[in-house]
Design an enzyme around this catalytic site. Sequence first.
Site, short mmCIF file in Angstrom:
data_model
loop_
_atom_site.label_atom_id
_atom_site.label_comp_id
_atom_site.label_asym_id
_atom_site.label_seq_id
_atom_site.Cartn_x
_atom_site.Cartn_y
_atom_site.Cartn_z
N GLU A 1 -15.12 -29.57 -19.28
CA GLU A 1 -15.37 -28.55 -20.30
C GLU A 1 -14.71 -28.96 -21.61
O GLU A 1 -13.52 -28.70 -21.82
CB GLU A 1 -14.78 -27.20 -19.87
N HIS B 1 -8.18 -23.93 -16.28
CA HIS B 1 -9.14 -23.64 -17.35
C HIS B 1 -8.46 -23.86 -18.71
O HIS B 1 -7.27 -23.61 -18.85
CB HIS B 1 -9.64 -22.20 -17.22
N GLY C 1 -17.29 -21.28 -25.66
CA GLY C 1 -17.39 -20.03 -26.41
C GLY C 1 -17.75 -20.22 -27.87
O GLY C 1 -17.65 -19.29 -28.67
N ASN D 1 -17.98 -17.67 -14.79
CA ASN D 1 -16.59 -17.31 -15.03
C ASN D 1 -16.60 -16.06 -15.91
O ASN D 1 -16.90 -16.13 -17.09
CB ASN D 1 -15.89 -18.49 -15.74
N SER E 1 -20.58 -23.40 -23.44
CA SER E 1 -21.81 -22.88 -24.08
C SER E 1 -23.08 -23.24 -23.29
O SER E 1 -24.10 -23.57 -23.90
CB SER E 1 -21.90 -23.33 -25.54
N GLU F 1 -8.37 -22.19 -21.28
CA GLU F 1 -7.66 -21.00 -21.80
C GLU F 1 -6.29 -20.86 -21.13
O GLU F 1 -5.33 -20.43 -21.76
CB GLU F 1 -8.53 -19.75 -21.60
N LYS G 1 -14.16 -14.33 -16.86
CA LYS G 1 -12.95 -14.20 -17.69
C LYS G 1 -12.42 -12.77 -17.63
O LYS G 1 -12.54 -12.12 -16.59
CB LYS G 1 -13.24 -14.67 -19.12
#
Length: 254
Positions: A167, A95, A173, A9, A213, A97, A11
């Site tokens: 996730e 996702h 991250g 991904n 991660s 985010e 991003k």
Amino acid sequence: MRRPIIAGNWKMNMIRAEGMNLIRALKQGLDDSVAPEVVVAPPFTLIDGLRPLVTGTGITLAAQNVHWADSGAYTGEISARMLKDLECRYVIVGHSERRHLFGDSDEDINKRVRAVLDAGMAPILCIGETLEQREKDLTWELLTQQVIRGLRDVSEPLVTKVVLAYEPVWAIGTGRTASEAQVAEAHGFLRNLLRESFPAHVANAVRILYGGSVKPTNIDALMAQDNVDGALVGGASLKADSFLRIIAYQAPRR
Ligand code: PGA
């Protein structure tokens, strides 16, 4: 047999030249015998330009989001039909985010999932708890809700095409990966939830990826866990050497 997927991904990273260089380096480093399906999800702006570079290779394209309407007055949005036209095979949906920064609800995500499937692509449906939810013991309730609501009104044959990505938000991250025991527990829980909700052949066909991660140093241990059918990789997918090492994971063949 579920074929593993290693998905990158990107991003909101990469302009055209950078994306092309990364794909060229990946192509050079991939050998034909690579076991997993390799997927990259570039920003919308790069998909069409990268398409000729990946055609006929082991790499397939994904998008990072999609709108649920077919077409119309939705300024700034991209439809599933447009992504299918660019030969995307997968679309990342929900996702964390998108959920946390842009307010995607489970209902929105369900509409995106159905639009992707209706267009003949496969959604990578992301689910996962925040640290606060984990500490309050809400993880299982939340995952159940995200899966059941995300898959509402999806027919059984189409559920087999869905890819789940577990996730944990606290691992994205942050450099903090879920422990092997936490991953095994969550993936086992998700497989059971699918088995309670769908016939066994449907539940067993769904691939469940881990994300958060993922790095060259932890991929082997993650892929050795039952019910881990691949990885959704953010930061470590932006460099060819680390992504290639993740693709070449060493795990006992099941
Ligand atoms: P990360 O991101 O690998 O950088 O933690 C994963 C993701 O957000 O999909």
